[in-house]
Design an enzyme around this catalytic site. Structure first.
Site, PDB file in Angstrom:
ATOM      1  N   GLU A   1      85.136  61.085  60.007  1.00  0.00           N
ATOM      2  CA  GLU A   1      84.427  62.080  59.010  1.00  0.00           C
ATOM      3  C   GLU A   1      82.891  62.521  59.435  1.00  0.00           C
ATOM      4  OE1 GLU A   1      85.131  60.687  55.042  1.00  0.00           O
ATOM      5  OE2 GLU A   1      87.476  60.388  55.529  1.00  0.00           O
TER       6      GLU A   1
ATOM      7  N   CYS B   1      82.176  58.003  51.741  1.00  0.00           N
ATOM      8  CA  CYS B   1      82.687  57.959  53.123  1.00  0.00           C
ATOM      9  C   CYS B   1      84.125  57.272  53.321  1.00  0.00           C
ATOM     10  CB  CYS B   1      81.597  57.664  53.676  1.00  0.00           C
ATOM     11  SG  CYS B   1      81.480  55.344  53.921  1.00  0.00           S
TER      12      CYS B   1
ATOM     13  N   GLY C   1      81.829  53.258  59.408  1.00  0.00           N
ATOM     14  CA  GLY C   1      81.549  52.393  60.484  1.00  0.00           C
ATOM     15  C   GLY C   1      80.168  51.626  60.211  1.00  0.00           C
ATOM     16  N   GLU C   2      80.001  50.446  61.035  1.00  0.00           N
ATOM     17  CA  GLU C   2      78.751  49.997  61.114  1.00  0.00           C
ATOM     18  C   GLU C   2      78.051  50.026  62.415  1.00  0.00           C
ATOM     19  OE1 GLU C   2      76.571  47.954  59.104  1.00  0.00           O
ATOM     20  OE2 GLU C   2      75.422  47.783  61.192  1.00  0.00           O
TER      21      GLU C   2
ATOM     22  N   CYS D   1      83.261  45.585  53.494  1.00  0.00           N
ATOM     23  CA  CYS D   1      82.571  45.715  52.290  1.00  0.00           C
ATOM     24  C   CYS D   1      83.730  45.989  51.299  1.00  0.00           C
ATOM     25  CB  CYS D   1      81.399  46.732  52.011  1.00  0.00           C
ATOM     26  SG  CYS D   1      80.260  46.185  53.216  1.00  0.00           S
TER      27      CYS D   1
ATOM     28  N   HIS E   1      72.650  45.838  48.484  1.00  0.00           N
ATOM     29  CA  HIS E   1      73.910  45.819  47.352  1.00  0.00           C
ATOM     30  C   HIS E   1      73.688  44.703  46.239  1.00  0.00           C
ATOM     31  CE1 HIS E   1      75.585  48.947  49.779  1.00  0.00           C
ATOM     32  NE2 HIS E   1      76.012  48.008  50.396  1.00  0.00           N
TER      33      HIS E   1
HETATM   34  N1  SAH Z   1      78.087  50.606  57.640  1.00  0.00           N
HETATM   35  C1  SAH Z   1      76.751  51.183  57.349  1.00  0.00           C
HETATM   36  C2  SAH Z   1      76.389  52.719  57.277  1.00  0.00           C
HETATM   37  C3  SAH Z   1      77.693  53.246  56.546  1.00  0.00           C
HETATM   38  S1  SAH Z   1      78.162  53.063  54.881  1.00  0.00           S
HETATM   39  C4  SAH Z   1      76.077  50.449  55.772  1.00  0.00           C
HETATM   40  O1  SAH Z   1      76.956  49.858  55.145  1.00  0.00           O
HETATM   41  O2  SAH Z   1      75.135  50.715  55.612  1.00  0.00           O
HETATM   42  C5  SAH Z   1      76.619  54.070  54.087  1.00  0.00           C
HETATM   43  C6  SAH Z   1      76.263  53.505  52.806  1.00  0.00           C
HETATM   44  O3  SAH Z   1      77.338  54.394  51.912  1.00  0.00           O
HETATM   45  C7  SAH Z   1      76.235  52.073  52.639  1.00  0.00           C
HETATM   46  O4  SAH Z   1      75.078  52.020  51.951  1.00  0.00           O
HETATM   47  C8  SAH Z   1      77.508  51.936  51.698  1.00  0.00           C
HETATM   48  O5  SAH Z   1      77.122  50.923  50.803  1.00  0.00           O
HETATM   49  C9  SAH Z   1      77.554  53.279  50.928  1.00  0.00           C
HETATM   50  N2  SAH Z   1      78.970  53.547  50.402  1.00  0.00           N
HETATM   51  C10 SAH Z   1      80.326  53.412  51.057  1.00  0.00           C
HETATM   52  N3  SAH Z   1      81.236  53.651  50.289  1.00  0.00           N
HETATM   53  C11 SAH Z   1      80.722  54.021  49.140  1.00  0.00           C
HETATM   54  C12 SAH Z   1      81.342  54.431  47.963  1.00  0.00           C
HETATM   55  N4  SAH Z   1      82.543  54.612  47.864  1.00  0.00           N
HETATM   56  N5  SAH Z   1      80.468  54.629  46.739  1.00  0.00           N
HETATM   57  C13 SAH Z   1      78.936  54.432  46.970  1.00  0.00           C
HETATM   58  N6  SAH Z   1      78.326  54.278  48.023  1.00  0.00           N
HETATM   59  C14 SAH Z   1      79.061  53.948  49.074  1.00  0.00           C
HETATM   60 FE1  SF4 Z   2      80.603  47.757  54.499  1.00  0.00          FE
HETATM   61 FE2  SF4 Z   2      79.188  50.340  56.004  1.00  0.00          FE
HETATM   62 FE3  SF4 Z   2      81.551  49.196  56.900  1.00  0.00          FE
HETATM   63 FE4  SF4 Z   2      81.918  50.270  54.593  1.00  0.00          FE
HETATM   64  S1  SF4 Z   2      80.891  51.438  56.461  1.00  0.00           S
HETATM   65  S2  SF4 Z   2      82.824  48.566  55.054  1.00  0.00           S
HETATM   66  S3  SF4 Z   2      79.772  49.963  53.469  1.00  0.00           S
HETATM   67  S4  SF4 Z   2      79.506  48.106  56.766  1.00  0.00           S
END
Ligand code: SAH
Ligand code: SF4
Length: 348
Positions: free
Chosen positions: A95, A335, A162-163, A119, A219
């Site tokens: 996406e 996302c 993704g990370e 996460c 977080h």
């Molecule tokens: N993996 C990286 C980048 C992608 S996630 C990271 O974790 O930073 C980008 C951001 O979106 C992160 O801060 C994550 O905590 C947040 N995020 C993901 N899913 C979410 C949700 N359902 N509600 C609020 N924030 C969310």
């Molecule tokens: Fe965690 Fe970012 Fe991966 Fe979602 S995309 S599982 S927030 S590391």
């Protein structure tokens, strides 16, 4: 599916020149093709009007260009935010989000199909990592976002699925192409790399020696709380993460942001707000609060008054705090949700 095809968007000028030589085409075609991609943002050989049909056909045969197509488009209505699900060449999907605001357009891009960090609140990581994205695929996300916006976008945040720092080599190629004068000529300051705190990756990003903006998804102000949110496998201690982020700040000269997804009853107490504020002050970091978008996990978004109190308590410490503007159609705001829904459909 194994294939020898390459992604045209990530092919260097030299490699493109060698391919053209092989095909018996004149060298100036390389410049024309690269102008179409990097200046005119053209997404497929069909649009490259000054190329002979035979050459366009050869490009389409030997390269992925495009390698993906828009499979779904979810518009939120009022604010102009559009989420696109891109179908990739192997049947997977990712996406991206197009976010217009005043005179700027920001793109939120994915770096992997799925995510290995997992996460517990996040739809992207629910089923682990499927595969890394190629640099060419991420560049096509950028082009698809620009096509949707009808213009070259101004800012990029790697905050989709993704990370990115776990797909470092491909991400580094993308960052280089986005910022180089032969590529999209963007300022590194307009590109944000968000990480869940993958320490070795923060170090590698620092070594690039550019002014990319770093966002760290913290977080929690303490490791005990963070353990409830991020599984052990790829979780680093907060001290180590912030040490790496400080080193990044000192090297790049850019202050970093702490992303903080607010989860009811987990990380939203006034004490945690104060601890977060103090931590941010010590590290000269800015805080961005993200009220949780519920995705079917066990976590809940805090009540509105709790979110407001939390923000006030952080601000009272003197730390710089903002709250993510709520955007995106509700059902698809977080996302990974469009992809997760499409994957569920595949199962039937
Ligand atoms: N993996 C990286 C980048 C992608 S996630 C990271 O974790 O930073 C980008 C951001 O979106 C992160 O801060 C994550 O905590 C947040 N995020 C993901 N899913 C979410 C949700 N359902 N509600 C609020 N924030 C969310
Ligand atoms: Fe965690 Fe970012 Fe991966 Fe979602 S995309 S599982 S927030 S590391």
């Amino acid at each position: 599916m194994t294939t020898a095809k390459k992604f045209l968007t990530e092919t260097s000028s030299d490699d493109l020149a060698a391919w053209l030589r092989d095909k018996g085409e004149p060298a100036f075609r390389a410049k024309q093709i690269r102008e179409w991609i990097f200046q005119k943002l053209v997404f497929s050989p069909d649009g490259m009007k000054n190329l002979p049909a035979k050459l366009r056909q050869a490009l389409a045969e030997d390269f992925f260009f495009p390698s993906c197509s828009v499979a779904e488009r979810a518009a939120s209505g009022r604010d102009g935010v559009v989420k696109l699900r891109l179908a990739l060449h192997d049947g997977e999907s990712v996406e991206l989000v197009v976010i217009p605001a005043q005179d700027r357009v920001t793109l939120c891009l994915s770096t992997q199909v799925g995510c290995p960090v997992g996460c517990r609140f996040c739809a992207s990581g629910a089923n682990g990592l499927v595969r890394n994205l190629h640099a060419g695929e991420m560049l096509e996300e950028f082009l698809a976002g620009c096509a949707e916006a009808g213009r070259k976008c101004d800012n990029i945040v790697f905050m989709g699925i993704g990370e990115g720092l776990l797909n470092f080599d491909e991400l580094a190629k993308v960052l280089d192409t986005l910022t180089s004068p032969e590529g999209f000529s963007m300022s590194p300051r307009r590109i944000t790399v968000s990480t869940s705190g993958y320490v070795p990756g923060i170090g590698k990003l620092a070594q690039l020696g550019k002014e990319f903006t770093l966002a760290v998804s913290l977080h929690a102000p303490d490791d005990a709380t963070r353990e409830k949110i991020i599984p052990d496998k790829l979780r680093y201690p907060i001290d180590e993460i912030l040490e790496a982020a400080d080193a990044y700040r000192d090297r790049s000269g850019r202050l970093y942001t702490l992303e903080y997804t607010l989860l009811a009853g987990i990380n939203d107490s006034p004490e945690q707000a104060e601890a977060l504020g103090r931590l941010a002050l010590r590290h000269r970091a800015k805080i961005n609060l993200i009220p949780y978008n519920e995705t079917g996990s066990a976590f809940r978004r805090p009540r509105r008054d709790v979110i407001e109190e939390f923000e006030k308590a952080v601000a009272a410490t003197g730390a710089a705090v903002t709250r993510r503007v709520e955007r995106g159609a509700k059902s698809t705001a977080a996302c990974g949700q469009l992809r997760a829904r499409a994957e569920r459909k595949k199962e039937f």
